[in-house]
Design a protein around this motif. Structure first.
Motif, mmCIF file in Angstrom:
data_model
loop_
_atom_site.group_PDB
_atom_site.id
_atom_site.type_symbol
_atom_site.label_atom_id
_atom_site.label_comp_id
_atom_site.label_asym_id
_atom_site.label_seq_id
_atom_site.Cartn_x
_atom_site.Cartn_y
_atom_site.Cartn_z
ATOM 1 N N ILE A 233 0.843 -1.201 0.000
ATOM 2 C CA ILE A 233 0.000 0.000 0.000
ATOM 3 C C ILE A 233 0.873 1.243 0.000
ATOM 4 O O ILE A 233 1.833 1.360 0.755
ATOM 5 N N ARG A 285 -2.454 -0.389 -4.314
ATOM 6 C CA ARG A 285 -3.052 -1.377 -3.423
ATOM 7 C C ARG A 285 -2.653 -2.786 -3.861
ATOM 8 O O ARG A 285 -2.397 -3.034 -5.044
ATOM 9 N N LEU A 295 -6.285 1.180 3.726
ATOM 10 C CA LEU A 295 -6.522 1.981 2.528
ATOM 11 C C LEU A 295 -7.532 3.089 2.803
ATOM 12 O O LEU A 295 -7.333 4.247 2.426
#
Length: 305
Positions: A233, A285, A295
């Motif tokens: 991420i 992601r 996220l």
């Protein structure tokens, strides 16, 4: 001989009034406002076709201020000078797939003809600001927006989002139900949503919150997030040039259709203004949404700052 007139229904979406021959349950009913109102009409009409019924492809034709789309699963949709959308289908009933095509491609084309910018995007409201998700097909735009919706953030629009490049730049409410595949549905608590299969031949479901969504107001854009796949991420703010390129790339109306309609200077000016006024982020992601909560926190922090 008396000709029975079809009573038009009035709806509101993307900041315009729709007067329609057909029922459109996917958007809110129109509420009268003061001042001049922009109106787009949707009518059923017999349209000359270019495709034979046995052909399994999609085509478009543009000439003299009119764009015509044809597809076997949808029928024919013709958009004329930003004011009229005509629909011709083989069946008597207008199905969900055709209505969603009208609300996305049809309206995006009409709005472009009227000098307005529509992004291929999904959007949610986060603490009073709009977060827009753009990306390639399958990137997870609708999935990301639905995840926020599950966390009690109101949906603004799915698939097509009209953006106004004024100061501040704003997003208008559109279709507030998400188109998701079955694997994305597994990430949500389905008991909190209405789930309807869009078409028997497609792995796509129309998903909307059970709680009534009262979010019918335009909202200031807090950030535009370009979803990309990677191992870890990460989020970073894009440069102006990268922001401009992503906005152009993810405009809803295709480049070849835009080229056939003109308005290119106004269109690029709008893209420039949005890129200059709105922070655009690259959001990386993992392939699987194993860290969805993290996220969401990163996106929320960037949107409301």
């Amino acid at each position: 001989m008396n000709i029975k007139k079809v009573k038009k229904r009035a709806y509101e979406v993307h900041g315009v009034k729709l007067k329609s021959d057909i029922k459109i349950p996917e958007v809110g009913r129109y509420e009268k406002k003061e001042g001049n109102e922009e109106t787009i009409e949707i009518e059923k009409k017999t349209i000359e076709r270019r495709l034979k019924k046995v052909e399994k492809k999609r085509i478009f034709k543009a000439e003299n201020g009119r764009v015509q789309y044809e597809a076997p699963e949808i029928g024919v949709v013709a958009v004329e000078k930003g004011k009229k959308i005509y629909i011709d289908v083989d069946s008597k009933k207008i199905n969900t797939l055709t209505r969603l095509f009208i609300l996305a491609t049809g309206l995006a084309t009409a709005l472009y003809q009227g000098g307005k910018l529509v992004l291929h995007s999904s959007a949610v409201s986060i603490d009073g600001k709009a977060a827009l998700f753009i990306g390639d097909k399958g990137a997870g735009k609708s999935t990301m927006a639905a995840a926020f919706s599950e966390k009690s953030h109101q949906a603004i629009a799915d698939d097509a989002v009209r953006v106004d490049a004024s100061t501040p730049s704003i997003a208008y409410p559109g279709v507030q139900a998400f188109k998701l595949r079955r694997d994305s549905l597994s990430l949500l608590d389905e008991s909190r949503f209405y789930v309807k299969k869009i078409d028997k031949n497609l792995d796509k479901y129309l998903v909307s919150k059970r709680e009534k969504n009262s979010n019918q107001k335009k909202q200031k854009i807090g950030g535009i997030f370009v979803i990309k796949e990677g191992k870890n991420i990460d989020i970073r703010e894009c440069s102006f040039l990268d922001s401009f390129a992503e906005i152009v790339r993810h405009t809803y109306v295709r480049k070849n259709v835009r080229s056939s309609m003109g308005n290119r200077i106004d269109y690029f000016n709008q893209c420039t203004d949005v890129a200059a006024k709105v922070p655009v982020y690259e959001l990386v992601r993992p392939k699987k949404y194993s860290k969805l909560d993290k996220l969401c926190e990163l996106i929320k922090e960037a949107t409301v700052q």
